[in-house]
Write an enzyme that holds these catalytic residues in place. Structure first.
Site, PDB file in Angstrom:
ATOM      1  CG  HIS A  54      39.458  48.646  61.162  1.00  0.00           C
ATOM      2  ND1 HIS A  54      39.790  47.491  60.504  1.00  0.00           N
ATOM      3  CD2 HIS A  54      39.110  48.288  62.421  1.00  0.00           C
ATOM      4  CE1 HIS A  54      39.635  46.468  61.319  1.00  0.00           C
ATOM      5  NE2 HIS A  54      39.225  46.918  62.488  1.00  0.00           N
ATOM      6  NE  ARG A  55      42.348  45.204  62.446  1.00  0.00           N
ATOM      7  CZ  ARG A  55      42.193  43.938  62.113  1.00  0.00           C
ATOM      8  NH1 ARG A  55      43.098  43.339  61.365  1.00  0.00           N
ATOM      9  NH2 ARG A  55      41.159  43.241  62.538  1.00  0.00           N
ATOM     10  CD  GLU A  87      40.400  49.555  65.862  1.00  0.00           C
ATOM     11  OE1 GLU A  87      40.050  48.606  66.569  1.00  0.00           O
ATOM     12  OE2 GLU A  87      41.174  49.406  64.888  1.00  0.00           O
ATOM     13  CG  ASP A 147      43.446  46.010  67.193  1.00  0.00           C
ATOM     14  OD1 ASP A 147      42.290  45.965  67.616  1.00  0.00           O
ATOM     15  OD2 ASP A 147      43.731  46.116  65.974  1.00  0.00           O
ATOM     16  CG  HIS A 163      43.738  42.432  65.095  1.00  0.00           C
ATOM     17  ND1 HIS A 163      43.449  41.104  64.833  1.00  0.00           N
ATOM     18  CD2 HIS A 163      42.552  43.014  65.428  1.00  0.00           C
ATOM     19  CE1 HIS A 163      42.158  40.899  64.979  1.00  0.00           C
ATOM     20  NE2 HIS A 163      41.586  42.040  65.343  1.00  0.00           N
ATOM     21  CD  GLU A 169      39.456  45.919  69.796  1.00  0.00           C
ATOM     22  OE1 GLU A 169      39.501  46.214  68.587  1.00  0.00           O
ATOM     23  OE2 GLU A 169      39.213  44.764  70.206  1.00  0.00           O
ATOM     24  CE  LYS A 198      42.092  42.577  69.471  1.00  0.00           C
ATOM     25  NZ  LYS A 198      40.931  43.130  68.715  1.00  0.00           N
ATOM     26  CG  ASP A 247      40.133  47.755  56.563  1.00  0.00           C
ATOM     27  OD1 ASP A 247      40.334  47.932  57.778  1.00  0.00           O
ATOM     28  OD2 ASP A 247      39.635  46.703  56.102  1.00  0.00           O
TER      29      ASP A 247
HETATM   30  O1  G3P Z   1      37.098  48.283  67.148  1.00  0.00           O
HETATM   31  C1  G3P Z   1      36.431  47.813  66.027  1.00  0.00           C
HETATM   32  C2  G3P Z   1      37.062  46.576  65.441  1.00  0.00           C
HETATM   33  O2  G3P Z   1      38.423  46.837  65.270  1.00  0.00           O
HETATM   34  C3  G3P Z   1      36.871  45.360  66.302  1.00  0.00           C
HETATM   35  O3  G3P Z   1      37.282  44.184  65.673  1.00  0.00           O
HETATM   36  O4  G3P Z   1      38.814  42.328  65.191  1.00  0.00           O
HETATM   37  O5  G3P Z   1      39.073  44.457  63.947  1.00  0.00           O
HETATM   38  O6  G3P Z   1      39.699  44.336  66.347  1.00  0.00           O
HETATM   39  P1  G3P Z   1      38.780  43.829  65.273  1.00  0.00           P
HETATM   40 CA    CA Z   2      40.328  46.556  66.660  1.00  0.00          CA
END
Ligand code: G3P
Ligand code: CA
Length: 267
Positions: A24-25, A51, A53, A66, A125, A127, A251
């Protein structure tokens, strides 16, 4: 036998593994989120997918960040999309995390594509802040254009909380997979199966808090993978994997890799 780095077995770049470890990120526990070091560490940790953003600068360049505003994760102030790429690239996106990452830049999407090509799956992702009414000149075009330029259609999954994105991506390039990030307002009373039928996305993504038992059953019946965010605790990781979730955003990809590896090996 001791293998050189270049000889090490490369992970299979496939979405059809029974379970995906999703960073995640990036490996955002050990490096500033959404930066090149975080992505490199996710690769080193053996994650299956990264993943990130993406949003547009004021001069329409896709960058990886993000928040809509700059202050929390850089030394800038204000709304990211108000500034041209030159200004965004002059910011420090590492010092907030630790001195060791001082001067780390907000990445261009192109830099990340270059780094990860043929190495790891990538979930981009989009935004909602960057999605515009006008589909013709939108962020979807910019992102798909780059994915195609790098020949990474098979390696990428584009997700969004804004459901307008999916049809646009399908029209631009049907080879690029999409993932629906569950958004209650846009879903109305539709169940995941109905949402999949409406938007024809490859996967269904939701938070661990939103996830319902019946959703897991429904998605299994129609063969749609569910990816759940954001899980860092071992107990929740284990419980979700046992329920048959197809992927978890964490994470801490190294921890998730270890937990899922053990569980799946023992059946
Ligand atoms: O894509 C899953 C998750 O990343 C979505 O929420 O706020 O972390 O971008 P956020
Ligand atoms: Ca995300």
């Amino acid at each position: 036998m001791h293998l050189q780095n270049s000889e090490k077995k490369k992970p299979a770049l496939t979405f059809s593994k029974p379970f995906l470890v999703i960073a995640h990120r990036g490996d955002s526990i050990s490096a500033p989120e959404n930066t090149l070091p975080a992505f490199q560490r996710a690769i080193d940790a053996g994650a299956d997918m990264i993943e990130l953003d993406v949003q547009l600068t004021s001069d329409n360049v896709p960058v990886v960040f993000h928040d809509a505003t700059l202050e929390k994760h850089s030394n800038g102030f204000g709304v990211l999309s108000d500034f041209p790429v030159k200004k965004i690239r002059s910011l420090d996106a590492g010092s907030w995390f630790s001195k060791a990452f001082a001067g780390e830049k907000i990445p261009l999407l192109t830099e990340v594509l270059e780094l990860v090509k043929n190495r790891i799956l990538l979930n981009i992702e989009i935004k909602p802040e960057s999605v515009t009414e006008n589909a013709d000149s939108g962020i979807e075009y910019k992102v798909c254009e780059l994915v195609r330029l790098f020949g990474m259609e098979e390696q990428v999954l584009i997700s969004s909380f804004d459901y307008r994105v999916f049809e646009r991506v399908h029209n631009i390039d049907p080879a690029i997979k999409t993932g629906l990030l569950y958004n209650r307002e846009q879903s109305g009373r539709l169940s995941p199966a109905e949402l999949m039928q409406t938007y024809q996305t490859f996967s269904f993504h939701c938070s661990r808090w939103q996830l319902r038992k019946k959703w897991i059953k429904e998605c299994r019946q129609i063969g749609v993978p569910i990816y759940v965010y954001t899980v860092n605790g071992r107990r929740t990781m284990r419980s979700l994997i046992k329920k048959g979730i197809a992927g978890i955003f964490s994470d801490k990809p190294e921890r998730l890799k270890e937990v899922s590896g053990r569980l799946l090996a023992t059946g």
